[in-house]
Design an enzyme around this catalytic site. Structure first.
Site, PDB file in Angstrom:
ATOM      1  N   ASP A 284      37.787  42.372  44.333  1.00  0.00           N
ATOM      2  CA  ASP A 284      37.183  41.881  45.573  1.00  0.00           C
ATOM      3  C   ASP A 284      36.980  40.392  45.307  1.00  0.00           C
ATOM      4  OD1 ASP A 284      35.505  40.913  47.539  1.00  0.00           O
ATOM      5  OD2 ASP A 284      34.505  42.840  47.808  1.00  0.00           O
ATOM      6  N   HIS A 285      37.820  39.556  45.933  1.00  0.00           N
ATOM      7  CA  HIS A 285      37.832  38.159  45.487  1.00  0.00           C
ATOM      8  C   HIS A 285      36.507  37.445  45.755  1.00  0.00           C
ATOM      9  CE1 HIS A 285      39.099  37.477  49.681  1.00  0.00           C
ATOM     10  NE2 HIS A 285      38.511  36.315  49.548  1.00  0.00           N
TER      11      HIS A 285
ATOM     12  N   LYS B 239      33.842  34.241  43.171  1.00  0.00           N
ATOM     13  CA  LYS B 239      33.382  32.901  43.567  1.00  0.00           C
ATOM     14  C   LYS B 239      32.275  32.419  42.634  1.00  0.00           C
ATOM     15  CE  LYS B 239      34.709  33.278  48.386  1.00  0.00           C
ATOM     16  NZ  LYS B 239      35.612  32.143  48.475  1.00  0.00           N
TER      17      LYS B 239
ATOM     18  N   HIS C 224      33.353  43.122  51.045  1.00  0.00           N
ATOM     19  CA  HIS C 224      32.767  41.818  50.717  1.00  0.00           C
ATOM     20  C   HIS C 224      31.257  41.757  50.977  1.00  0.00           C
ATOM     21  CE1 HIS C 224      36.835  40.675  50.306  1.00  0.00           C
ATOM     22  NE2 HIS C 224      37.087  40.405  51.569  1.00  0.00           N
TER      23      HIS C 224
ATOM     24  N   LYS D 266      35.354  37.074  63.684  1.00  0.00           N
ATOM     25  CA  LYS D 266      36.437  36.092  63.787  1.00  0.00           C
ATOM     26  C   LYS D 266      36.254  35.260  65.041  1.00  0.00           C
ATOM     27  CE  LYS D 266      39.723  38.618  61.067  1.00  0.00           C
ATOM     28  NZ  LYS D 266      39.764  37.633  59.984  1.00  0.00           N
TER      29      LYS D 266
ATOM     30  N   GLU E  96      34.156  33.427  60.548  1.00  0.00           N
ATOM     31  CA  GLU E  96      35.451  32.738  60.489  1.00  0.00           C
ATOM     32  C   GLU E  96      35.727  32.102  61.840  1.00  0.00           C
ATOM     33  OE1 GLU E  96      38.590  35.088  58.033  1.00  0.00           O
ATOM     34  OE2 GLU E  96      37.355  36.553  59.055  1.00  0.00           O
TER      35      GLU E  96
ATOM     36  N   LYS F 117      42.665  44.948  47.479  1.00  0.00           N
ATOM     37  CA  LYS F 117      42.120  45.623  48.647  1.00  0.00           C
ATOM     38  C   LYS F 117      43.224  45.708  49.705  1.00  0.00           C
ATOM     39  CE  LYS F 117      40.362  42.794  52.220  1.00  0.00           C
ATOM     40  NZ  LYS F 117      39.422  42.223  53.070  1.00  0.00           N
TER      41      LYS F 117
ATOM     42  N   ASP G  60      37.315  46.000  57.071  1.00  0.00           N
ATOM     43  CA  ASP G  60      37.952  44.854  56.434  1.00  0.00           C
ATOM     44  C   ASP G  60      36.961  43.956  55.688  1.00  0.00           C
ATOM     45  OD1 ASP G  60      40.409  43.387  56.043  1.00  0.00           O
ATOM     46  OD2 ASP G  60      39.594  41.829  57.347  1.00  0.00           O
TER      47      ASP G  60
HETATM   48  P1  NAD Z   1      53.707  41.144  51.436  1.00  0.00           P
HETATM   49  O1  NAD Z   1      54.247  42.112  52.444  1.00  0.00           O
HETATM   50  O2  NAD Z   1      53.836  39.697  51.694  1.00  0.00           O
HETATM   51  O3  NAD Z   1      54.441  41.418  50.031  1.00  0.00           O
HETATM   52  C1  NAD Z   1      54.655  42.711  49.553  1.00  0.00           C
HETATM   53  C2  NAD Z   1      55.372  42.651  48.213  1.00  0.00           C
HETATM   54  O4  NAD Z   1      55.593  43.985  47.768  1.00  0.00           O
HETATM   55  C3  NAD Z   1      56.765  41.981  48.255  1.00  0.00           C
HETATM   56  O5  NAD Z   1      56.953  41.274  47.047  1.00  0.00           O
HETATM   57  C4  NAD Z   1      57.716  43.169  48.294  1.00  0.00           C
HETATM   58  O6  NAD Z   1      58.994  42.894  47.719  1.00  0.00           O
HETATM   59  C5  NAD Z   1      56.964  44.151  47.435  1.00  0.00           C
HETATM   60  N1  NAD Z   1      57.366  45.536  47.749  1.00  0.00           N
HETATM   61  C6  NAD Z   1      57.241  46.201  48.913  1.00  0.00           C
HETATM   62  N2  NAD Z   1      57.735  47.449  48.792  1.00  0.00           N
HETATM   63  C7  NAD Z   1      58.167  47.570  47.510  1.00  0.00           C
HETATM   64  C8  NAD Z   1      58.758  48.617  46.765  1.00  0.00           C
HETATM   65  N3  NAD Z   1      59.051  49.814  47.300  1.00  0.00           N
HETATM   66  N4  NAD Z   1      59.055  48.383  45.478  1.00  0.00           N
HETATM   67  C9  NAD Z   1      58.790  47.181  44.893  1.00  0.00           C
HETATM   68  N5  NAD Z   1      58.224  46.163  45.550  1.00  0.00           N
HETATM   69  C10 NAD Z   1      57.922  46.353  46.832  1.00  0.00           C
HETATM   70  O7  NAD Z   1      52.213  41.580  51.168  1.00  0.00           O
HETATM   71  P2  NAD Z   1      51.008  40.663  50.593  1.00  0.00           P
HETATM   72  O8  NAD Z   1      50.399  39.902  51.708  1.00  0.00           O
HETATM   73  O9  NAD Z   1      51.476  39.910  49.412  1.00  0.00           O
HETATM   74  O10 NAD Z   1      49.940  41.765  50.192  1.00  0.00           O
HETATM   75  C11 NAD Z   1      50.058  42.601  49.058  1.00  0.00           C
HETATM   76  C12 NAD Z   1      48.798  43.463  48.966  1.00  0.00           C
HETATM   77  O11 NAD Z   1      47.675  42.611  48.791  1.00  0.00           O
HETATM   78  C13 NAD Z   1      48.514  44.275  50.246  1.00  0.00           C
HETATM   79  O12 NAD Z   1      47.923  45.494  49.886  1.00  0.00           O
HETATM   80  C14 NAD Z   1      47.497  43.417  50.980  1.00  0.00           C
HETATM   81  O13 NAD Z   1      46.660  44.188  51.815  1.00  0.00           O
HETATM   82  C15 NAD Z   1      46.708  42.840  49.813  1.00  0.00           C
HETATM   83  N6  NAD Z   1      46.041  41.577  50.121  1.00  0.00           N
HETATM   84  C16 NAD Z   1      46.750  40.517  50.576  1.00  0.00           C
HETATM   85  C17 NAD Z   1      46.091  39.319  50.843  1.00  0.00           C
HETATM   86  C18 NAD Z   1      46.850  38.100  51.309  1.00  0.00           C
HETATM   87  O14 NAD Z   1      46.197  37.054  51.453  1.00  0.00           O
HETATM   88  N7  NAD Z   1      48.133  38.174  51.536  1.00  0.00           N
HETATM   89  C19 NAD Z   1      44.704  39.220  50.640  1.00  0.00           C
HETATM   90  C20 NAD Z   1      44.008  40.325  50.165  1.00  0.00           C
HETATM   91  C21 NAD Z   1      44.697  41.500  49.901  1.00  0.00           C
END
Ligand code: NAD
Length: 484
Positions: free
Chosen positions: A177-178, A182, A240, A331, A216, A148, A235
């Site tokens: 959708d995590h 659960k 969710h 939040k 939250e 997501k 969001d």
């Molecule tokens: P982040 O910015 O920490 O990491 C992004 C990753 O993508 C990095 O490994 C980066 O190197 C890679 N990347 C970016 N551009 C790139 C490209 N052009 N080619 C190859 N690799 C590329 O982001 P994140 O927090 O890990 O989130 C990733 C996805 O998961 C997002 O869509 C975010 O909305 C979703 N998400 C994240 C969380 C969380 O807890 N972090 C929770 C739910 C959903």
């Protein structure tokens, strides 16, 4: 071409965005726990793919540090860590360029289960799908997992679906959708469809209303930039809370197959009534001694994005005619909880003289903290003094009923990733479900934008704006308390 059936004796899982926050915090520690539980087949490989320049050893070191930080317990099992580290590989790849793809193709095995986890922003989904295809990497039975947010409205969700559909069949796509991973969510289905007790009562004859609360205590933190363009409706509610509502309200599927379950969920979303703006409250948290206000957090002094939302909707079908569904999420509230309360109707007539309190059976399904289910029942207060009635919870907390330490319950990400490997789509959203959810959400957002609605301020540590209490009081009802 029809998909082959490959036994789950080995797999290659490619994590695009393998150096990102989600991969380091959730996906890889989760896989390491499955390894510890003996559920990673011998020969399974995890391939991190991202833009950073590094080799396998540097990637292993990065992930070992992440596991130590985010799951210190599992990192102490050196035998497991060694085995898990050996399964890790790294490929430097740019989703928008052509470098690295031939290396990935060479590394991947053809005769094992293969899954591609798109743990990157949705703007890269099309590029990744396109290049996997262009470089001749994908096979008809490969799986792709997407994170997501899946779109920010119906048009963008459709576009993402179309981008994926150019190269993958719907049966290959796993939209995460995590919340659906659960333990309690699955238990909700077991309680509903595995017992004779509840189903006869699960309708407008016996249920007064249903409340879904996801609260939250934290603010938007470092996600301010993203959050301010999204808000609680996009969001949380569209995905969710909507998924929880579907599982509570759906008709019994004729079996537990992925499509049988998802067909029933889709019918619920399609039957959702548009939300009248009188039945909608948006809020933003103020500052207090523990932290800045929402607007300070997102560095936007004019922001009209909501960090809280409460609403009432209905499901226009025979089973739920006249039963309101209340949902709220926010939040910086007074407690952290994700709970569904099924509030049953009052007794038609009380035979106990002098007992004027309102006793109600309430089935509460807690997703966090302390996943579990309890049923509020009315009993006689023990001791002398006549028939005084009190309400007590019949606690069905799983940790007590089964020895949870022994059972080693997987967390949501662990379960969902292993479901991808097993090829089970039941707990993933289908493309038409996501689109239907946006089709219900879009007019609500457009409505408040057209009215120039400004969110009500609320005190951090409260239950949200006063108006959200009024939303219930006007209907002669109350929100269940959010436990601190
Ligand atoms: P982040 O910015 O920490 O990491 C992004 C990753 O993508 C990095 O490994 C980066 O190197 C890679 N990347 C970016 N551009 C790139 C490209 N052009 N080619 C190859 N690799 C590329 O982001 P994140 O927090 O890990 O989130 C990733 C996805 O998961 C997002 O869509 C975010 O909305 C979703 N998400 C994240 C969380 C969380 O807890 N972090 C929770 C739910 C959903």
């Amino acid at each position: 071409m029809a998909a082959r059936t490959i036994p789950v004796d080995s797999f290659d899982l490619v994590i695009f965005g393998g150096t990102g926050d989600l991969a380091r915090r959730k996906i890889l520690p989760g896989l390491c726990r499955r390894c510890l539980a003996g559920q990673m087949p011998e020969g399974a490989r995890i391939i991190g793919a991202a833009r950073s320049e590094m080799d396998d050893d540097a990637y292993r070191k990065m992930i070992a540090e992440a596991i130590e930080e985010f799951d210190p317990k599992v990192s102490k099992d050196t035998a497991c860590m060694d085995r898990f580290m050996c399964s890790l590989h790294y490929v430097e790849i740019d989703a928008t360029g052509d470098g690295g793809w031939p290396d990935l193709k060479e590394l991947l095995r053809k005769d094992v289960i293969r899954a591609f986890y798109f743990s990157v922003g949705p703007s890269l989904f099309d590029d990744l799908a396109e290049r996997l295809h262009k470089h001749g990497i994908t096979q008809p039975d490969d799986r792709v997992v997407v994170e997501k947010p899946f779109g920010r409205d119906l048009a963008s969700a459709r576009e993402l679906n179309q981008d994926l559909a150019k190269h993958f069949d719907e049966s290959q796509i796993y939209r995460i959708d995590h919340y659906l991973g659960k333990e309690t969510v699955q238990n909700l289905m077991a309680v509903r469809f595995g017992n004779v007790l509840f189903e006869p009562l699960w309708n407008s004859h016996y249920v007064d209303h249903i409340q879904i609360t996801v609260a939250e205590t934290v603010g938007v933190g470092g996600r301010g930039g993203y959050y301010d363009k999204s808000g609680a409706m996009r969001d949380m509610v569209q995905n969710h809370l909507m998924q929880l509502l579907c599982l509570i309200a759906m008709e019994p599927p004729n079996n537990f197959d992925a499509d049988a379950v998802r067909d029933e969920k889709l019918k619920v979303i399609r039957a959702l009534r548009p939300v009248d703006y009188h039945h909608l409250v948006r809020g933003q948290y103020e500052a207090d001694e523990d932290g800045p206000s929402y607007r300070e957090d997102v560095e936007n002094p004019r922001s009209h994005t909501e960090s809280f939302i409460a609403l009432r909707t209905h499901i226009d079908n025979w089973r739920w005619a006249g039963v309101p569904f209340y949902m709220r999420t926010g939040k910086r509230l007074k407690g952290r909880t994700s709970t569904i309360d099924v509030v049953f109707k009052d007794l038609g007539h009380s035979i106990f003289p002098g007992d004027e309190s309102r006793h109600r059976n309430i089935l509460s399904i807690r997703l966090q903290p302390n996943e579990g289910i309890d049923l509020q029942v009315t009993i006689k207060e023990p001791g002398p003094g006549g028939m005084r009635l009190i309400d007590v919870p019949l606690d069905m907390t799983f940790a007590d009923a089964v020895d949870a330490e022994e059972v080693d319950l997987p967390d949501a990400y662990e379960r969902l990733i292993m479901d991808v490997i097993r090829g089970n789509q039941t707990l993933f959203m289908r493309g038409d479900e996501v689109e239907a959810a946006w089709a219900w959400t879009d007019p609500i957002i457009e409505g408040w934008q057209a009215r120039g609605d400004v969110p009500k301020l609320y005190e951090p540590g409260s239950t949200g704006p006063e108006d959200s209490q009024m939303l219930m009081h006007r209907d002669g009802r109350r929100w269940r308390d959010i436990k601190v």
